[in-house]
Design a protein around this motif. Structure first.
Motif, PDB file in Angstrom:
ATOM      1  N   SER A 219       0.822  -1.216   0.000  1.00  0.00           N
ATOM      2  CA  SER A 219       0.000   0.000   0.000  1.00  0.00           C
ATOM      3  C   SER A 219       0.861   1.274   0.000  1.00  0.00           C
ATOM      4  O   SER A 219       0.438   2.317   0.498  1.00  0.00           O
ATOM      5  CB  SER A 219      -0.990  -0.017   1.166  1.00  0.00           C
ATOM      6  N   GLN A 220       2.070   1.135  -0.535  1.00  0.00           N
ATOM      7  CA  GLN A 220       2.987   2.279  -0.751  1.00  0.00           C
ATOM      8  C   GLN A 220       3.293   3.048   0.531  1.00  0.00           C
ATOM      9  O   GLN A 220       3.440   4.266   0.523  1.00  0.00           O
ATOM     10  CB  GLN A 220       2.445   3.265  -1.811  1.00  0.00           C
ATOM     11  N   GLN A 221       3.383   2.341   1.657  1.00  0.00           N
ATOM     12  CA  GLN A 221       3.788   3.002   2.904  1.00  0.00           C
ATOM     13  C   GLN A 221       5.212   2.567   3.258  1.00  0.00           C
ATOM     14  O   GLN A 221       5.665   1.504   2.825  1.00  0.00           O
ATOM     15  CB  GLN A 221       2.868   2.590   4.051  1.00  0.00           C
ATOM     16  N   ASP A 222       5.878   3.386   4.092  1.00  0.00           N
ATOM     17  CA  ASP A 222       7.209   2.997   4.570  1.00  0.00           C
ATOM     18  C   ASP A 222       7.089   1.828   5.537  1.00  0.00           C
ATOM     19  O   ASP A 222       6.080   1.682   6.223  1.00  0.00           O
ATOM     20  CB  ASP A 222       7.856   4.162   5.332  1.00  0.00           C
ATOM     21  N   ILE A 223       8.150   1.031   5.618  1.00  0.00           N
ATOM     22  CA  ILE A 223       8.179  -0.010   6.654  1.00  0.00           C
ATOM     23  C   ILE A 223       9.091   0.460   7.791  1.00  0.00           C
ATOM     24  O   ILE A 223       9.995   1.269   7.573  1.00  0.00           O
ATOM     25  CB  ILE A 223       8.625  -1.383   6.102  1.00  0.00           C
ATOM     26  N   SER A 224       8.809  -0.039   9.020  1.00  0.00           N
ATOM     27  CA  SER A 224       9.589   0.393  10.185  1.00  0.00           C
ATOM     28  C   SER A 224      10.327  -0.786  10.783  1.00  0.00           C
ATOM     29  O   SER A 224       9.712  -1.834  11.049  1.00  0.00           O
ATOM     30  CB  SER A 224       8.675   0.935  11.277  1.00  0.00           C
ATOM     31  N   ILE A 225      11.610  -0.576  11.021  1.00  0.00           N
ATOM     32  CA  ILE A 225      12.402  -1.584  11.731  1.00  0.00           C
ATOM     33  C   ILE A 225      12.551  -1.115  13.172  1.00  0.00           C
ATOM     34  O   ILE A 225      12.939   0.026  13.419  1.00  0.00           O
ATOM     35  CB  ILE A 225      13.784  -1.751  11.072  1.00  0.00           C
ATOM     36  N   HIS A 226      12.212  -2.003  14.126  1.00  0.00           N
ATOM     37  CA  HIS A 226      12.379  -1.676  15.549  1.00  0.00           C
ATOM     38  C   HIS A 226      13.811  -2.057  15.948  1.00  0.00           C
ATOM     39  O   HIS A 226      14.180  -3.223  15.894  1.00  0.00           O
ATOM     40  CB  HIS A 226      11.380  -2.451  16.413  1.00  0.00           C
ATOM     41  N   GLY A 227      14.612  -1.067  16.317  1.00  0.00           N
ATOM     42  CA  GLY A 227      16.031  -1.316  16.588  1.00  0.00           C
ATOM     43  C   GLY A 227      16.843  -0.935  15.361  1.00  0.00           C
ATOM     44  O   GLY A 227      16.369  -0.211  14.474  1.00  0.00           O
ATOM     45  N   ASP A 228      18.080  -1.449  15.299  1.00  0.00           N
ATOM     46  CA  ASP A 228      18.960  -1.045  14.185  1.00  0.00           C
ATOM     47  C   ASP A 228      18.941  -2.016  13.010  1.00  0.00           C
ATOM     48  O   ASP A 228      19.708  -1.859  12.055  1.00  0.00           O
ATOM     49  CB  ASP A 228      20.405  -0.847  14.695  1.00  0.00           C
ATOM     50  N   GLY A 229      18.081  -3.045  13.104  1.00  0.00           N
ATOM     51  CA  GLY A 229      17.964  -3.994  11.988  1.00  0.00           C
ATOM     52  C   GLY A 229      18.838  -5.220  12.162  1.00  0.00           C
ATOM     53  O   GLY A 229      18.751  -6.169  11.385  1.00  0.00           O
ATOM     54  N   SER A 230      19.680  -5.231  13.200  1.00  0.00           N
ATOM     55  CA  SER A 230      20.578  -6.382  13.372  1.00  0.00           C
ATOM     56  C   SER A 230      19.912  -7.517  14.169  1.00  0.00           C
ATOM     57  O   SER A 230      20.440  -8.621  14.231  1.00  0.00           O
ATOM     58  CB  SER A 230      21.873  -5.953  14.068  1.00  0.00           C
ATOM     59  N   ASP A 231      18.753  -7.247  14.784  1.00  0.00           N
ATOM     60  CA  ASP A 231      18.061  -8.314  15.536  1.00  0.00           C
ATOM     61  C   ASP A 231      17.740  -9.471  14.609  1.00  0.00           C
ATOM     62  O   ASP A 231      17.229  -9.264  13.503  1.00  0.00           O
ATOM     63  CB  ASP A 231      16.739  -7.785  16.126  1.00  0.00           C
ATOM     64  N   ARG A 232      18.002 -10.682  15.091  1.00  0.00           N
ATOM     65  CA  ARG A 232      17.786 -11.844  14.228  1.00  0.00           C
ATOM     66  C   ARG A 232      16.650 -12.716  14.754  1.00  0.00           C
ATOM     67  O   ARG A 232      16.491 -12.887  15.963  1.00  0.00           O
ATOM     68  CB  ARG A 232      19.074 -12.673  14.132  1.00  0.00           C
ATOM     69  N   LEU A 233      15.855 -13.239  13.828  1.00  0.00           N
ATOM     70  CA  LEU A 233      14.773 -14.167  14.163  1.00  0.00           C
ATOM     71  C   LEU A 233      14.883 -15.372  13.249  1.00  0.00           C
ATOM     72  O   LEU A 233      15.345 -15.250  12.108  1.00  0.00           O
ATOM     73  CB  LEU A 233      13.407 -13.512  13.947  1.00  0.00           C
ATOM     74  N   ASP A 234      14.399 -16.506  13.746  1.00  0.00           N
ATOM     75  CA  ASP A 234      14.424 -17.737  12.947  1.00  0.00           C
ATOM     76  C   ASP A 234      13.098 -17.831  12.177  1.00  0.00           C
ATOM     77  O   ASP A 234      12.186 -18.568  12.559  1.00  0.00           O
ATOM     78  CB  ASP A 234      14.625 -18.929  13.894  1.00  0.00           C
ATOM     79  N   PHE A 235      12.998 -17.032  11.101  1.00  0.00           N
ATOM     80  CA  PHE A 235      11.753 -16.948  10.329  1.00  0.00           C
ATOM     81  C   PHE A 235      11.419 -18.315   9.726  1.00  0.00           C
ATOM     82  O   PHE A 235      12.266 -18.950   9.097  1.00  0.00           O
ATOM     83  CB  PHE A 235      11.904 -15.920   9.209  1.00  0.00           C
ATOM     84  N   THR A 236      10.153 -18.709   9.890  1.00  0.00           N
ATOM     85  CA  THR A 236       9.758 -20.069   9.496  1.00  0.00           C
ATOM     86  C   THR A 236       8.481 -20.032   8.663  1.00  0.00           C
ATOM     87  O   THR A 236       7.454 -19.493   9.102  1.00  0.00           O
ATOM     88  CB  THR A 236       9.529 -20.933  10.764  1.00  0.00           C
ATOM     89  N   TYR A 237       8.577 -20.608   7.481  1.00  0.00           N
ATOM     90  CA  TYR A 237       7.406 -20.638   6.576  1.00  0.00           C
ATOM     91  C   TYR A 237       6.436 -21.711   7.065  1.00  0.00           C
ATOM     92  O   TYR A 237       6.855 -22.794   7.485  1.00  0.00           O
ATOM     93  CB  TYR A 237       7.888 -20.955   5.160  1.00  0.00           C
ATOM     94  N   ILE A 238       5.156 -21.400   6.962  1.00  0.00           N
ATOM     95  CA  ILE A 238       4.133 -22.294   7.504  1.00  0.00           C
ATOM     96  C   ILE A 238       4.218 -23.713   6.900  1.00  0.00           C
ATOM     97  O   ILE A 238       3.935 -24.698   7.578  1.00  0.00           O
ATOM     98  CB  ILE A 238       2.711 -21.669   7.323  1.00  0.00           C
ATOM     99  N   LYS A 239       4.674 -23.826   5.653  1.00  0.00           N
ATOM    100  CA  LYS A 239       4.740 -25.172   5.038  1.00  0.00           C
ATOM    101  C   LYS A 239       5.779 -26.040   5.742  1.00  0.00           C
ATOM    102  O   LYS A 239       5.570 -27.238   5.940  1.00  0.00           O
ATOM    103  CB  LYS A 239       5.065 -25.069   3.542  1.00  0.00           C
ATOM    104  N   ASP A 240       6.921 -25.448   6.098  1.00  0.00           N
ATOM    105  CA  ASP A 240       7.916 -26.213   6.860  1.00  0.00           C
ATOM    106  C   ASP A 240       7.341 -26.610   8.209  1.00  0.00           C
ATOM    107  O   ASP A 240       7.481 -27.757   8.649  1.00  0.00           O
ATOM    108  CB  ASP A 240       9.182 -25.369   7.100  1.00  0.00           C
ATOM    109  N   PHE A 241       6.698 -25.652   8.857  1.00  0.00           N
ATOM    110  CA  PHE A 241       6.198 -25.910  10.206  1.00  0.00           C
ATOM    111  C   PHE A 241       5.166 -27.047  10.206  1.00  0.00           C
ATOM    112  O   PHE A 241       5.221 -27.959  11.043  1.00  0.00           O
ATOM    113  CB  PHE A 241       5.595 -24.629  10.793  1.00  0.00           C
TER     114      PHE A 241
END
Ligand SMILES: Cc1cn([C@H]2C[C@H](O)[C@@H](COP(=O)(O)OP(=O)(O)O[C@H]3O[C@H](CO)[C@@H](O)[C@H](O)[C@H]3O)O2)c(=O)[nH]c1=O
Length: 343
Positions: A219-241
């Motif tokens: 929708s052509q809006q900016d995205i916001s990163i909380h922190g400096d962007g170095s925070d890491r998460l173990d992103f998991t796609y629902i198909k793997d899960f």
């Protein structure tokens, strides 16, 4: 191996993001799956009553979920799992061999603002499921959270890493794990505890970071990163899960065990934002302060799930998140018009 075909499997709180994906896959594999859900928590009743401008958009995803379940012939029993007698009676009528408990408030930030409701929808419902299952189910599966670890020491956890939950959501998930262990001690209830992290995928209305980034970019809006962007998460796609949960249902070796079920690699918020920027070149990134209840996370080891139940995740962000972006691009116009027949 436990045969999935013909197995009676109850998904309590199964009309949510994880539950409906799991139900559809189990049904494809021939299971006799039934969903018990009040449709209240982050579901139809919430969005139907909401005056939020996004509500029609999310309602169309939710109706699409229900249409998919109906088309697959998966029964949905509208039942509030906080009501012990009614839930017990309906479970006894179905007599599931495997119970998967998914009912919960699934947002750390919502839980931290509303502990009472989180307790009610998460622990009260769990106690009711456990109490039915203790003498009647062959296997009880609980979906916990990576949040129970708190800050990941050195950015990496295994199932043996001591849990130091931070905030209400994490503390209640930790309590839930202890309740399950105690039902096993007292009643020999066979259980499996599963710890997911940063799930994303089609028809999610939980407004986690990946979903928010795509919807803002669309929708052509900016995205916001909380922190400096170095925070890491173990992103998991629902198909793997879903693949992992089904392996836990199938394998005797899963009983009495706790598993991390993630992709198995921490990725930074900046990595996620960069993928969004590649697909939406006009999208700008802003930076906001990090919340004090957000732990420093990273990678969850999935070695145990690989070894004991043959879990084999297939979707790094570059594959799973890109597929998810493609789904939004394909369905954006229909969603914006409130259409519930999606691709
Ligand atoms: C919404 C949003 C979030 N973030 C950041 C904050 C966090 O560091 C990180 C993930 O935030 P969220 O996606 O909101 O999820 P988080 O609060 O970490 O918790 C989620 O993840 C947990 C574990 O993965 C789940 O158990 C919880 O159900 C779920 O609420 O991304 C951003 O940088 N920008 C954003 O717009």
């Amino acid at each position: 191996m436990i045969e999935i075909k013909g197995r009676r499997i109850a998904l309590i709180g199964g009309a949510g993001f994880i539950g409906h994906h799991l139900a559809l896959r189990l049904k494809e594999l021939g299971a006799d799956v039934t969903i018990f859900d009040s449709l209240q928590v982050n579901n139809l009743l919430k969005f139907a009553a909401s005056t939020d401008e996004n509500a029609p958009f999310y309602l169309s995803m939710l109706v699409n979920r229900l249409n998919l379940l109906k088309a697959a012939g998966i029964p949905l029993i509208v039942q509030d799992a906080r009501q012990y007698n009614e839930l017990s009676m309906k479970l006894s009528n179905f007599a599931p061999q495997t119970v998967v408990h998914l009912a919960a408030v699934a947002h750390a930030n919502v839980s931290n603002k509303d502990p009472y409701s989180t307790f009610d929808h998460s622990l009260r419902t769990l106690e009711n499921s456990l109490d039915w299952a203790r003498s009647q189910a062959e296997h009880f599966i609980y979906l916990s959270s990576s949040m129970i670890y708190g800050h990941f020491p050195g950015g990496y956890v295994t199932e043996e890493t001591p849990c130091e939950p931070l905030g209400i959501y994490a503390a209640l998930k930790f309590s839930a794990e202890k309740m399950i262990l105690s039902y096993n001690q007292a009643f020999d209830l066979p259980y499996t505890i599963i710890r997911p992290s940063a799930l994303y995928g089609e028809r999610c209305v939980s407004r986690r970071v990946g979903q928010i980034f795509i919807e803002k970019a669309m929708s052509q809006q900016d995205i916001s990163i909380h922190g400096d962007g170095s925070d890491r998460l173990d992103f998991t796609y629902i198909k793997d899960f879903v693949q992992g949960v089904i392996r836990a249902i199938q394998n005797e070796a899963a009983k009495g065990e706790t598993f991390n079920l993630t992709y198995g690699e921490g990725r930074s918020l900046m990595d996620l934002a960069n993928i969004v920027s590649q697909h939406f070149p006009a999208c700008n990134v802003q930076y906001l302060p990090k919340d004090k209840l957000t732990p420093d996370r990273g990678t969850l080891s999935v070695d145990k799930a690989r070894e004991l139940i043959g879990y084999a995740p297939e979707y790094p962000l570059e594959k799973g998140f890109v597929e998810y972006i493609g789904w939004y691009k394909e369905n954006w116009d229909k969603l914006s018009q409130g259409c519930s027949v999606l691709g």
